[in-house]
Scaffold this active site. Structure first.
Site, PDB file in Angstrom:
ATOM      1  N   LYS A 178       0.664  -1.211  -0.208  1.00 19.36           N
ATOM      2  CA  LYS A 178       0.046  -0.010   0.071  1.00 19.36           C
ATOM      3  C   LYS A 178       1.051   1.461   0.104  1.00 19.36           C
ATOM      4  CE  LYS A 178      -1.976  -1.260   3.975  1.00 19.36           C
ATOM      5  NZ  LYS A 178      -1.535  -2.419   4.319  1.00 19.36           N
ATOM      6  N   ARG A 221      -9.894   0.863   8.575  1.00 22.72           N
ATOM      7  CA  ARG A 221      -9.727  -0.650   9.050  1.00 22.72           C
ATOM      8  C   ARG A 221     -10.787  -1.344   9.701  1.00 22.72           C
ATOM      9  NH1 ARG A 221      -3.750   0.164   8.864  1.00 22.72           N
ATOM     10  NH2 ARG A 221      -2.623  -1.674   8.889  1.00 22.72           N
ATOM     11  N   ARG A 241      11.258  -6.779   5.343  1.00 19.02           N
ATOM     12  CA  ARG A 241      11.027  -5.360   5.711  1.00 19.02           C
ATOM     13  C   ARG A 241      11.677  -5.010   7.145  1.00 19.02           C
ATOM     14  NH1 ARG A 241       5.209  -2.415   5.191  1.00 19.02           N
ATOM     15  NH2 ARG A 241       4.878  -3.198   7.306  1.00 19.02           N
ATOM     16  N   ARG A 282      11.023  -1.097  12.380  1.00 22.21           N
ATOM     17  CA  ARG A 282       9.646  -1.379  12.887  1.00 22.21           C
ATOM     18  C   ARG A 282       9.375  -2.576  13.817  1.00 22.21           C
ATOM     19  NH1 ARG A 282       4.936  -0.322   8.733  1.00 22.21           N
ATOM     20  NH2 ARG A 282       3.730  -1.660  10.140  1.00 22.21           N
ATOM     21  N   ARG A 294      -1.255  -9.663  12.965  1.00 22.72           N
ATOM     22  CA  ARG A 294      -1.714  -8.426  12.033  1.00 22.72           C
ATOM     23  C   ARG A 294      -2.533  -8.950  10.859  1.00 22.72           C
ATOM     24  NH1 ARG A 294       3.492  -6.066  11.240  1.00 22.72           N
ATOM     25  NH2 ARG A 294       2.698  -4.823   9.589  1.00 22.72           N
TER      26      ARG A 294
HETATM   27  P1  ADP Z   1       0.882  -2.384   7.638  1.00 16.70           P
HETATM   28  O1  ADP Z   1      -0.398  -2.139   6.661  1.00 16.70           O
HETATM   29  O2  ADP Z   1       1.945  -2.931   7.370  1.00 16.70           O
HETATM   30  O3  ADP Z   1       0.331  -3.196   8.874  1.00 16.70           O
HETATM   31  P2  ADP Z   1       0.484   0.264   9.006  1.00 16.70           P
HETATM   32  O4  ADP Z   1       1.699   1.415   8.997  1.00 16.70           O
HETATM   33  O5  ADP Z   1      -0.746   0.632   8.026  1.00 16.70           O
HETATM   34  O6  ADP Z   1       1.027  -0.777   8.371  1.00 16.70           O
HETATM   35  O7  ADP Z   1      -0.006   0.159  10.261  1.00 16.70           O
HETATM   36  C1  ADP Z   1       0.679  -0.368  11.529  1.00 16.70           C
HETATM   37  C2  ADP Z   1      -0.259  -0.424  12.646  1.00 16.70           C
HETATM   38  O8  ADP Z   1      -0.776   1.057  12.998  1.00 16.70           O
HETATM   39  C3  ADP Z   1      -1.303  -1.405  12.690  1.00 16.70           C
HETATM   40  O9  ADP Z   1      -0.985  -2.589  12.910  1.00 16.70           O
HETATM   41  C4  ADP Z   1      -2.098  -0.709  13.733  1.00 16.70           C
HETATM   42  O10 ADP Z   1      -1.590  -1.226  14.992  1.00 16.70           O
HETATM   43  C5  ADP Z   1      -2.004   0.803  13.534  1.00 16.70           C
HETATM   44  N1  ADP Z   1      -2.881   1.309  12.704  1.00 16.70           N
HETATM   45  C6  ADP Z   1      -2.829   2.035  11.382  1.00 16.70           C
HETATM   46  N2  ADP Z   1      -3.751   2.400  10.805  1.00 16.70           N
HETATM   47  C7  ADP Z   1      -4.828   1.964  11.775  1.00 16.70           C
HETATM   48  C8  ADP Z   1      -6.380   2.380  11.861  1.00 16.70           C
HETATM   49  N3  ADP Z   1      -6.919   2.787  10.675  1.00 16.70           N
HETATM   50  N4  ADP Z   1      -7.044   1.773  12.747  1.00 16.70           N
HETATM   51  C9  ADP Z   1      -6.352   1.235  13.780  1.00 16.70           C
HETATM   52  N5  ADP Z   1      -5.107   1.120  13.900  1.00 16.70           N
HETATM   53  C10 ADP Z   1      -4.298   1.465  12.681  1.00 16.70           C
END
Ligand code: ADP
Length: 191
Positions: free
Chosen positions: A14, A89, A128, A134, A146
């Protein structure tokens, strides 16, 4: 305005594809994951709240996430459009986003759903984790959590956008440029 939701499991690409799309269509990129990470780095109150959830691979609570997203959208009143990456999400997040855009007299144009097999995702995320620093990419248990949270809470949102005739499912395996080409074709159908 073109407003895009880019959707898919962790590791689907993404972030990478968002960078290419925002350049081509002159959009403002809003990544909730990046916003949380910036807050954690800056040791803000929001960052402190988010960190405990993120480190376990759980979602940050909707109220916190929705308020942050709304503030970011409102910071950009003259945007050509937005690309939402990692948001929504959950169903309440999707409903809040529709209401927010409605109040600005606009709406989501298309939801791009990147499809990648689970085992490929785990390999990508572990790789990654070797360079990203991270915490949530460093542990296979957290990665698998996740993916499970994605299946349970986020994947059902595909139906939310399908019902609005906005869902485009895109094969997310191939070169970055091949996938970008598929995404642009899908965007142009809705622009
Ligand atoms: P990835 O898609 O690789 O999991 P992101 O950077 O989008 O990585 O998200 C990392 C973490 O941030 C998620 O696992 C969650 O804990 C938190 N997070 C990100 N966006 C949201 C969201 N829209 N709602 C709730 N938690 C979120």
């Amino acid at each position: 305005m073109i407003n895009i939701v880019i959707f898919g499991p962790p590791g689907a690409g993404k972030g990478t594809q968002s960078e290419k799309i925002l350049e081509k269509y002159s959009l403002v990129h809003i990544s909730t994951g990046d916003l949380f990470r910036a807050n954690i780095k800056g040791e803000t109150e929001l960052g402190l709240k988010a960190k405990s959830f993120m480190d376990k691979g759980e979602l940050v609570p909707d109220s916190v996430t929705i308020d942050m997203l709304r503030a970011k959208v409102n910071e950009n009143p003259h945007a050509n459009g937005f690309i939402f990456d990692g948001f929504p999400r959950t169903t309440p997040q999707a409903q809040a986003l529709d209401a927010l855009l409605d109040s600005l007299n606009t709406s989501i144009s298309v939801c791009l759903s990147l499809q990648v097999p689970d085992e490929e995702l785990v390999v990508r995320l572990i790789n990654r984790g070797k360079t990203s620093g991270r915490a949530d990419d460093a542990d296979e248990g957290v990665i698998r959590n996740r993916l499970a949270v994605y299946m349970r809470e986020t994947a059902p949102l595909k139906d939310f956008y399908k019902q609005q005739n906005k869902l485009e499912e895109i094969h997310g395996v191939g070169t970055i440029d091949e996938i970008f080409g598929r995404l642009c074709t899908a965007i142009d159908k809705h622009a």
